[in-house]
Design a protein around this motif. Sequence first.
Motif, PDB file in Angstrom:
ATOM      1  N   SER A  53      -9.152  -3.236  -8.457  1.00 32.20           N
ATOM      2  CA  SER A  53      -9.527  -1.868  -8.109  1.00 32.20           C
ATOM      3  C   SER A  53      -9.932  -1.763  -6.645  1.00 32.20           C
ATOM      4  CB  SER A  53     -10.684  -1.403  -8.990  1.00 32.20           C
ATOM      5  OG  SER A  53     -10.294  -1.424 -10.342  1.00 32.20           O
ATOM      6  N   LEU A  54     -10.587  -2.810  -6.146  1.00 32.18           N
ATOM      7  CA  LEU A  54     -11.041  -2.801  -4.756  1.00 32.18           C
ATOM      8  C   LEU A  54      -9.853  -2.676  -3.795  1.00 32.18           C
ATOM      9  CD1 LEU A  54     -13.559  -2.946  -2.962  1.00 32.18           C
ATOM     10  CD2 LEU A  54     -13.282  -5.430  -2.897  1.00 32.18           C
ATOM     11  N   ASN A  55      -8.768  -3.356  -4.134  1.00 35.59           N
ATOM     12  CA  ASN A  55      -7.572  -3.255  -3.284  1.00 35.59           C
ATOM     13  C   ASN A  55      -7.060  -1.821  -3.226  1.00 35.59           C
ATOM     14  OD1 ASN A  55      -7.668  -6.004  -2.924  1.00 35.59           O
ATOM     15  ND2 ASN A  55      -6.270  -6.432  -4.637  1.00 35.59           N
ATOM     16  N   VAL A  56      -7.045  -1.162  -4.376  1.00 37.50           N
ATOM     17  CA  VAL A  56      -6.554   0.218  -4.422  1.00 37.50           C
ATOM     18  C   VAL A  56      -7.505   1.136  -3.651  1.00 37.50           C
ATOM     19  CG1 VAL A  56      -5.843   2.124  -5.928  1.00 37.50           C
ATOM     20  CG2 VAL A  56      -5.532  -0.243  -6.684  1.00 37.50           C
ATOM     21  N   LEU A  57      -8.794   0.898  -3.840  1.00 38.15           N
ATOM     22  CA  LEU A  57      -9.805   1.722  -3.160  1.00 38.15           C
ATOM     23  C   LEU A  57      -9.612   1.628  -1.651  1.00 38.15           C
ATOM     24  CD1 LEU A  57     -12.358   3.466  -3.728  1.00 38.15           C
ATOM     25  CD2 LEU A  57     -13.706   1.412  -3.358  1.00 38.15           C
ATOM     26  N   GLU A  58      -9.386   0.404  -1.161  1.00 41.91           N
ATOM     27  CA  GLU A  58      -9.252   0.224   0.281  1.00 41.91           C
ATOM     28  C   GLU A  58      -7.918   0.749   0.803  1.00 41.91           C
ATOM     29  OE1 GLU A  58     -10.418  -3.867   0.713  1.00 41.91           O
ATOM     30  OE2 GLU A  58     -12.538  -3.286   0.912  1.00 41.91           O
ATOM     31  N   ALA A  59      -6.849   0.544   0.033  1.00 40.66           N
ATOM     32  CA  ALA A  59      -5.534   1.026   0.464  1.00 40.66           C
ATOM     33  C   ALA A  59      -5.440   2.547   0.348  1.00 40.66           C
ATOM     34  CB  ALA A  59      -4.433   0.366  -0.359  1.00 40.66           C
ATOM     35  N   GLY A  60      -6.179   3.119  -0.595  1.00 45.09           N
ATOM     36  CA  GLY A  60      -6.211   4.578  -0.757  1.00 45.09           C
ATOM     37  C   GLY A  60      -4.916   5.166  -1.278  1.00 45.09           C
ATOM     38  N   LYS A  61      -4.102   4.321  -1.945  1.00 49.67           N
ATOM     39  CA  LYS A  61      -2.818   4.821  -2.481  1.00 49.67           C
ATOM     40  C   LYS A  61      -2.723   4.514  -3.977  1.00 49.67           C
ATOM     41  CE  LYS A  61       0.454   2.955   0.166  1.00 49.67           C
ATOM     42  NZ  LYS A  61      -0.040   2.327   1.404  1.00 49.67           N
ATOM     43  N   PRO A  62      -2.142   5.432  -4.758  1.00 50.61           N
ATOM     44  CA  PRO A  62      -1.980   5.157  -6.191  1.00 50.61           C
ATOM     45  C   PRO A  62      -1.146   3.894  -6.399  1.00 50.61           C
ATOM     46  CG  PRO A  62      -1.377   7.425  -5.670  1.00 50.61           C
ATOM     47  CD  PRO A  62      -1.578   6.731  -4.377  1.00 50.61           C
ATOM     48  N   GLU A  63      -1.493   3.149  -7.438  1.00 49.17           N
ATOM     49  CA  GLU A  63      -0.748   1.917  -7.691  1.00 49.17           C
ATOM     50  C   GLU A  63      -0.665   1.672  -9.187  1.00 49.17           C
ATOM     51  OE1 GLU A  63      -2.286  -0.908  -4.560  1.00 49.17           O
ATOM     52  OE2 GLU A  63      -1.288  -2.336  -5.914  1.00 49.17           O
ATOM     53  N   GLN A  64       0.417   1.049  -9.599  1.00 50.59           N
ATOM     54  CA  GLN A  64       0.588   0.669 -10.999  1.00 50.59           C
ATOM     55  C   GLN A  64       0.491  -0.856 -11.009  1.00 50.59           C
ATOM     56  OE1 GLN A  64       0.986   2.738 -13.624  1.00 50.59           O
ATOM     57  NE2 GLN A  64       1.191   1.060 -15.085  1.00 50.59           N
ATOM     58  N   ILE A  65      -0.719  -1.388 -11.261  1.00 53.24           N
ATOM     59  CA  ILE A  65      -0.865  -2.836 -11.154  1.00 53.24           C
ATOM     60  C   ILE A  65      -0.976  -3.524 -12.504  1.00 53.24           C
ATOM     61  CG2 ILE A  65      -1.695  -3.128  -8.791  1.00 53.24           C
ATOM     62  CD1 ILE A  65      -4.435  -2.607  -9.596  1.00 53.24           C
ATOM     63  N   ASP A  66      -1.310  -2.782 -13.529  1.00 47.07           N
ATOM     64  CA  ASP A  66      -1.376  -3.350 -14.874  1.00 47.07           C
ATOM     65  C   ASP A  66      -0.321  -2.633 -15.704  1.00 47.07           C
ATOM     66  OD1 ASP A  66      -1.913  -3.753 -17.596  1.00 47.07           O
ATOM     67  OD2 ASP A  66      -4.063  -3.948 -17.266  1.00 47.07           O
ATOM     68  N   ASN A  67       0.704  -3.370 -16.122  1.00 44.13           N
ATOM     69  CA  ASN A  67       1.805  -2.732 -16.843  1.00 44.13           C
ATOM     70  C   ASN A  67       1.682  -2.849 -18.357  1.00 44.13           C
ATOM     71  OD1 ASN A  67       3.415  -1.580 -14.708  1.00 44.13           O
ATOM     72  ND2 ASN A  67       3.779  -3.689 -14.061  1.00 44.13           N
ATOM     73  N   SER A  68       0.489  -3.216 -18.831  1.00 44.28           N
ATOM     74  CA  SER A  68       0.316  -3.406 -20.276  1.00 44.28           C
ATOM     75  C   SER A  68       0.448  -2.081 -21.033  1.00 44.28           C
ATOM     76  CB  SER A  68      -1.059  -4.005 -20.549  1.00 44.28           C
ATOM     77  OG  SER A  68      -2.064  -3.062 -20.219  1.00 44.28           O
ATOM     78  N   GLY A  69       0.135  -0.967 -20.367  1.00 43.34           N
ATOM     79  CA  GLY A  69       0.156   0.320 -21.045  1.00 43.34           C
ATOM     80  C   GLY A  69      -0.983   0.483 -22.033  1.00 43.34           C
ATOM     81  N   GLN A  70      -1.856  -0.526 -22.115  1.00 44.64           N
ATOM     82  CA  GLN A  70      -2.929  -0.552 -23.114  1.00 44.64           C
ATOM     83  C   GLN A  70      -4.264  -0.204 -22.491  1.00 44.64           C
ATOM     84  OE1 GLN A  70      -3.282  -1.804 -26.565  1.00 44.64           O
ATOM     85  NE2 GLN A  70      -1.166  -1.064 -26.528  1.00 44.64           N
ATOM     86  N   PHE A  71      -4.969   0.751 -23.083  1.00 39.53           N
ATOM     87  CA  PHE A  71      -6.324   1.011 -22.620  1.00 39.53           C
ATOM     88  C   PHE A  71      -7.235  -0.076 -23.149  1.00 39.53           C
ATOM     89  CE2 PHE A  71     -10.605   2.276 -23.500  1.00 39.53           C
ATOM     90  CZ  PHE A  71     -11.024   2.696 -22.252  1.00 39.53           C
ATOM     91  N   LYS A  72      -7.941  -0.729 -22.241  1.00 41.18           N
ATOM     92  CA  LYS A  72      -9.035  -1.602 -22.671  1.00 41.18           C
ATOM     93  C   LYS A  72     -10.091  -1.592 -21.588  1.00 41.18           C
ATOM     94  CE  LYS A  72      -6.461  -5.744 -21.206  1.00 41.18           C
ATOM     95  NZ  LYS A  72      -5.521  -4.884 -20.438  1.00 41.18           N
TER      96      LYS A  72
END
Length: 344
Positions: A55-74
């Motif tokens: 999450s920190l990487n996304v926060l710093e980059a400031g761009k939406p990202e799809q990094i977990d492809n599990s599709g599962q909420f946990k």
Amino acid sequence: QTLKIGLLFGGQSGEHEVSLVSAKSIAQGLGQNPRNQVMPFYIQKDGVWCDPERSLNVLEAGKPEQIDNSGQFKLPAAANEVDVWFPALHGPNGEDGTVQGMLQLMQKPYVGNGVLASAVGMDKVLMKALFAQAGLAQVKYVALSRWQWQQEPEEWYEHIETTLGYPCFVKPANLGSSVGISKVRDRSQLEAAIHSATSYDPRVIIEQGVTAREIECAVLGNEQPKASIVGEITYNSDFYDYETKYTPGMADLHIPAQLPETVTQAVQDMAIAAFEAVAGSGLGRVDFFYVEASSMVLINEINTLPGFTSTSMYPKLWEASGISFHDLCDRLVDLALERHKPIV
Ligand code: ATP
Ligand code: MG
Ligand code: MG
Ligand code: MG
């Protein structure tokens, strides 16, 4: 003693991008106080939660990202360490009580409005019903569901034309940042606009268009909420649409708004009344129309998780009222702790 603050951002919402910007500012604001340890949790557009490292990487980059492809909420394991949650989410699945309900069941304090205020604050149809109940002046409107519209479209167009006329505004009932909103001037535009709005939400609202100045007031507090100095937004576009909101230089904030003292006072009183009408807690930004010709103040809406970048209206209004950005972040955390009642 350190306070671990779970910063939620992104989210399954049309306002995902806006949340990334708000969260970055809030992380910086919270970071000013050595008491705070920020743990970011990015919620992907598909609703999947990411652990703090990713999450920190996304926060710093400031761009939406799809990094977990599990599709599962946990829930990431690190969520168990969080002392207080700070949802920096806008729009559906974040500002609307859904996330607040989960945080409530997790038995941890969380910043901002509870389930009820978030849900009714996000739904323009219910929000307006509560405002009417509280005696707050607002524009004429028609509530419509996709199903009702599909049954007898022509009857609805006629009803809208006779009760509201043109121009009118068509809005998804549950959204923000002007996503899905159209200003319409004739029947063919009305049809297209309802089509568009129902693609975001099966519930829509159609409002009479007013020519007015746009005024906003911030509210902060739990049981004795306070109203901020009042601000105004000006722009050169047709209305305050998504592009105007988020393209630097397209809109100007004026703080304080140049208004007669009685109007300022009315706006502040109505802001608190609106906050109380939806059972608000923590924060809210209340948007108004000031019709100069008739000196009328009409309430437009409340936002229970308003835009929160360092240049957003909500923190700017508090800054002008004497509360700096980082103090505001801390106050919100303190208000969350104050309100929290563990489930017994
Ligand atoms: P926010 O980002 O504040 O959550 P939103 O998506 O909830 O916005 P509104 O605030 O309801 O949308 O409307 C967005 C903008 O559209 C207003 O700021 C105003 O410029 C214009 N607008 C909306 N309704 C009306 C109306 N009835 N008459 C005139 N202008 C309107
Ligand atoms: Mg809104
Ligand atoms: Mg909003
Ligand atoms: Mg608004």
